[in-house]
Design a protein around this motif. Structure first.
Motif, PDB file in Angstrom:
ATOM      1  N   GLU A  89       0.832  -1.208   0.000  1.00  0.00           N
ATOM      2  CA  GLU A  89       0.000   0.000   0.000  1.00  0.00           C
ATOM      3  C   GLU A  89       0.870   1.263   0.000  1.00  0.00           C
ATOM      4  OE1 GLU A  89      -3.685   2.041   2.471  1.00  0.00           O
ATOM      5  OE2 GLU A  89      -2.893   0.116   3.143  1.00  0.00           O
ATOM      6  N   ARG A  90       1.929   1.235   0.802  1.00  0.00           N
ATOM      7  CA  ARG A  90       2.849   2.381   0.842  1.00  0.00           C
ATOM      8  C   ARG A  90       3.547   2.559  -0.502  1.00  0.00           C
ATOM      9  NH1 ARG A  90       6.771   4.397   5.407  1.00  0.00           N
ATOM     10  NH2 ARG A  90       8.053   5.808   4.190  1.00  0.00           N
ATOM     11  N   THR A  91       3.995   1.467  -1.095  1.00  0.00           N
ATOM     12  CA  THR A  91       4.677   1.531  -2.391  1.00  0.00           C
ATOM     13  C   THR A  91       3.746   2.096  -3.458  1.00  0.00           C
ATOM     14  OG1 THR A  91       6.112  -0.309  -1.800  1.00  0.00           O
ATOM     15  CG2 THR A  91       5.859   0.166  -4.154  1.00  0.00           C
ATOM     16  N   MET A  92       2.499   1.635  -3.464  1.00  0.00           N
ATOM     17  CA  MET A  92       1.536   2.134  -4.455  1.00  0.00           C
ATOM     18  C   MET A  92       1.270   3.630  -4.242  1.00  0.00           C
ATOM     19  SD  MET A  92       0.625  -0.500  -6.368  1.00  0.00           S
ATOM     20  CE  MET A  92      -0.988  -0.154  -7.005  1.00  0.00           C
ATOM     21  N   ALA A  93       1.104   4.054  -3.000  1.00  0.00           N
ATOM     22  CA  ALA A  93       0.868   5.468  -2.711  1.00  0.00           C
ATOM     23  C   ALA A  93       2.085   6.306  -3.093  1.00  0.00           C
ATOM     24  CB  ALA A  93       0.525   5.657  -1.235  1.00  0.00           C
ATOM     25  N   MET A  94       3.288   5.785  -2.828  1.00  0.00           N
ATOM     26  CA  MET A  94       4.506   6.504  -3.184  1.00  0.00           C
ATOM     27  C   MET A  94       4.624   6.648  -4.706  1.00  0.00           C
ATOM     28  SD  MET A  94       8.565   5.818  -2.233  1.00  0.00           S
ATOM     29  CE  MET A  94       8.066   4.672  -1.009  1.00  0.00           C
ATOM     30  N   ASN A  95       4.335   5.586  -5.432  1.00  0.00           N
ATOM     31  CA  ASN A  95       4.368   5.657  -6.897  1.00  0.00           C
ATOM     32  C   ASN A  95       3.369   6.695  -7.400  1.00  0.00           C
ATOM     33  OD1 ASN A  95       6.324   3.699  -7.045  1.00  0.00           O
ATOM     34  ND2 ASN A  95       4.905   2.047  -7.518  1.00  0.00           N
ATOM     35  N   GLY A  96       2.154   6.665  -6.863  1.00  0.00           N
ATOM     36  CA  GLY A  96       1.143   7.643  -7.263  1.00  0.00           C
ATOM     37  C   GLY A  96       1.565   9.066  -6.935  1.00  0.00           C
ATOM     38  N   PHE A  97       2.166   9.248  -5.769  1.00  0.00           N
ATOM     39  CA  PHE A  97       2.627  10.569  -5.351  1.00  0.00           C
ATOM     40  C   PHE A  97       3.613  11.137  -6.375  1.00  0.00           C
ATOM     41  CE2 PHE A  97       5.512  13.423  -3.174  1.00  0.00           C
ATOM     42  CZ  PHE A  97       4.667  14.203  -2.388  1.00  0.00           C
ATOM     43  N   PHE A  98       4.614  10.341  -6.736  1.00  0.00           N
ATOM     44  CA  PHE A  98       5.633  10.851  -7.658  1.00  0.00           C
ATOM     45  C   PHE A  98       5.126  10.958  -9.089  1.00  0.00           C
ATOM     46  CE2 PHE A  98       8.218   9.806  -3.991  1.00  0.00           C
ATOM     47  CZ  PHE A  98       8.962  10.977  -3.893  1.00  0.00           C
ATOM     48  N   GLU A  99       4.178  10.117  -9.473  1.00  0.00           N
ATOM     49  CA  GLU A  99       3.546  10.279 -10.786  1.00  0.00           C
ATOM     50  C   GLU A  99       2.803  11.612 -10.844  1.00  0.00           C
ATOM     51  OE1 GLU A  99       1.131   6.789 -11.157  1.00  0.00           O
ATOM     52  OE2 GLU A  99       2.855   5.501 -11.577  1.00  0.00           O
ATOM     53  N   HIS A 100       2.132  11.968  -9.762  1.00  0.00           N
ATOM     54  CA  HIS A 100       1.409  13.238  -9.724  1.00  0.00           C
ATOM     55  C   HIS A 100       2.364  14.434  -9.689  1.00  0.00           C
ATOM     56  CE1 HIS A 100      -2.057  10.703  -9.032  1.00  0.00           C
ATOM     57  NE2 HIS A 100      -2.791  11.752  -9.340  1.00  0.00           N
ATOM     58  N   LEU A 101       3.525  14.283  -9.076  1.00  0.00           N
ATOM     59  CA  LEU A 101       4.537  15.343  -9.167  1.00  0.00           C
ATOM     60  C   LEU A 101       4.939  15.554 -10.623  1.00  0.00           C
ATOM     61  CD1 LEU A 101       7.017  14.848  -6.177  1.00  0.00           C
ATOM     62  CD2 LEU A 101       5.171  16.502  -6.417  1.00  0.00           C
ATOM     63  N   GLY A 102       5.047  14.454 -11.362  1.00  0.00           N
ATOM     64  CA  GLY A 102       5.349  14.550 -12.786  1.00  0.00           C
ATOM     65  C   GLY A 102       4.261  15.284 -13.554  1.00  0.00           C
ATOM     66  N   LEU A 103       3.002  15.011 -13.217  1.00  0.00           N
ATOM     67  CA  LEU A 103       1.888  15.737 -13.854  1.00  0.00           C
ATOM     68  C   LEU A 103       1.982  17.236 -13.556  1.00  0.00           C
ATOM     69  CD1 LEU A 103      -1.280  13.538 -13.187  1.00  0.00           C
ATOM     70  CD2 LEU A 103      -0.381  14.221 -15.404  1.00  0.00           C
ATOM     71  N   ALA A 104       2.250  17.575 -12.308  1.00  0.00           N
ATOM     72  CA  ALA A 104       2.378  18.988 -11.944  1.00  0.00           C
ATOM     73  C   ALA A 104       3.520  19.638 -12.728  1.00  0.00           C
ATOM     74  CB  ALA A 104       2.604  19.134 -10.443  1.00  0.00           C
ATOM     75  N   GLY A 105       4.622  18.911 -12.891  1.00  0.00           N
ATOM     76  CA  GLY A 105       5.736  19.424 -13.688  1.00  0.00           C
ATOM     77  C   GLY A 105       5.351  19.622 -15.148  1.00  0.00           C
ATOM     78  N   ALA A 106       4.561  18.719 -15.678  1.00  0.00           N
ATOM     79  CA  ALA A 106       4.112  18.855 -17.065  1.00  0.00           C
ATOM     80  C   ALA A 106       3.222  20.090 -17.219  1.00  0.00           C
ATOM     81  CB  ALA A 106       3.366  17.598 -17.496  1.00  0.00           C
ATOM     82  N   PHE A 107       2.363  20.344 -16.246  1.00  0.00           N
ATOM     83  CA  PHE A 107       1.533  21.554 -16.311  1.00  0.00           C
ATOM     84  C   PHE A 107       2.390  22.810 -16.234  1.00  0.00           C
ATOM     85  CE2 PHE A 107      -2.100  18.794 -14.910  1.00  0.00           C
ATOM     86  CZ  PHE A 107      -2.863  18.989 -16.051  1.00  0.00           C
ATOM     87  N   LEU A 108       3.439  22.775 -15.435  1.00  0.00           N
ATOM     88  CA  LEU A 108       4.359  23.907 -15.355  1.00  0.00           C
ATOM     89  C   LEU A 108       5.025  24.152 -16.713  1.00  0.00           C
ATOM     90  CD1 LEU A 108       5.679  26.056 -13.573  1.00  0.00           C
ATOM     91  CD2 LEU A 108       7.396  24.357 -12.956  1.00  0.00           C
ATOM     92  N   LEU A 109       5.414  23.085 -17.388  1.00  0.00           N
ATOM     93  CA  LEU A 109       6.006  23.229 -18.728  1.00  0.00           C
ATOM     94  C   LEU A 109       5.014  23.807 -19.730  1.00  0.00           C
ATOM     95  CD1 LEU A 109       8.117  19.957 -19.058  1.00  0.00           C
ATOM     96  CD2 LEU A 109       8.963  22.316 -18.989  1.00  0.00           C
ATOM     97  N   VAL A 110       3.757  23.386 -19.653  1.00  0.00           N
ATOM     98  CA  VAL A 110       2.729  23.931 -20.536  1.00  0.00           C
ATOM     99  C   VAL A 110       2.579  25.431 -20.285  1.00  0.00           C
ATOM    100  CG1 VAL A 110       0.240  23.929 -21.043  1.00  0.00           C
ATOM    101  CG2 VAL A 110       1.471  21.767 -20.864  1.00  0.00           C
ATOM    102  N   ALA A 111       2.519  25.827 -19.021  1.00  0.00           N
ATOM    103  CA  ALA A 111       2.391  27.245 -18.690  1.00  0.00           C
ATOM    104  C   ALA A 111       3.593  28.034 -19.200  1.00  0.00           C
ATOM    105  CB  ALA A 111       2.246  27.416 -17.178  1.00  0.00           C
ATOM    106  N   TRP A 112       4.775  27.518 -18.970  1.00  0.00           N
ATOM    107  CA  TRP A 112       5.997  28.191 -19.410  1.00  0.00           C
ATOM    108  C   TRP A 112       6.021  28.334 -20.932  1.00  0.00           C
ATOM    109  CZ3 TRP A 112      10.197  25.858 -22.110  1.00  0.00           C
ATOM    110  CH2 TRP A 112      11.295  26.689 -22.262  1.00  0.00           C
ATOM    111  N   HIS A 113       5.710  27.269 -21.638  1.00  0.00           N
ATOM    112  CA  HIS A 113       5.707  27.292 -23.100  1.00  0.00           C
ATOM    113  C   HIS A 113       4.683  28.298 -23.624  1.00  0.00           C
ATOM    114  CE1 HIS A 113       4.678  25.924 -27.176  1.00  0.00           C
ATOM    115  NE2 HIS A 113       5.976  25.647 -27.240  1.00  0.00           N
ATOM    116  N   ASP A 114       3.495  28.300 -23.026  1.00  0.00           N
ATOM    117  CA  ASP A 114       2.450  29.225 -23.478  1.00  0.00           C
ATOM    118  C   ASP A 114       2.854  30.676 -23.235  1.00  0.00           C
ATOM    119  OD1 ASP A 114      -0.257  29.475 -24.620  1.00  0.00           O
ATOM    120  OD2 ASP A 114      -0.755  30.328 -22.655  1.00  0.00           O
TER     121      ASP A 114
END
Length: 121
Positions: A89-114
């Motif tokens: 359960e901890r491993t799955m939550a940790m994976n999800g946490f860092f995947e969502h950090l990646g999503l937030a980073g992708a949104f930051l790149l979209v904002a920067w590019h725009d």
């Protein structure tokens, strides 16, 4: 297509909440977001509106920043892997946490590019 893929969870999620509104209310209650009715409606509208803005290009940078911040806040609320005992359960939550950090980073790149493309005009 890349922007649609990036926004897909922010389209699917609120649509699922709309079709199972009792489930949406239960989710808000589970995370301690009260009043549950307000938060359920706000999340549905916010995610759909920001996704539409990103896909249409209407203030894309602002919508991308908003979804990035929303993602960070929701991730810190929902995926507190550090509070779980070692195990699957901890491993799955940790994976999800860092995947969502990646999503937030992708949104930051979209904002920067725009913003960058608008400054060149």
């Amino acid at each position: 297509m890349a922007l649609l893929a990036l926004c897909s969870a922010y389209i699917q999620g609120p649509l699922t909440k709309l079709f199972d509104f009792n489930g949406a209310l239960a989710e808000m209650d589970h995370f301690g977001l009260r009043p549950t009715l307000f938060f359920a409606i706000a999340v549905i509208i916010f995610e759909l509106a920001m996704s539409a803005a990103i896909l249409s290009g209407f203030f894309r940078w602002a919508a991308a920043l908003a979804l990035g911040i929303f993602t960070l806040l929701a991730t810190a609320l929902a995926l507190r892997f550090w509070e779980l005992p070692p195990g699957m359960e901890r491993t799955m939550a940790m994976n999800g946490f860092f995947e969502h950090l990646g999503l937030a980073g992708a949104f930051l790149l979209v904002a920067w590019h725009d913003l960058r493309s608008k400054m060149r005009l």
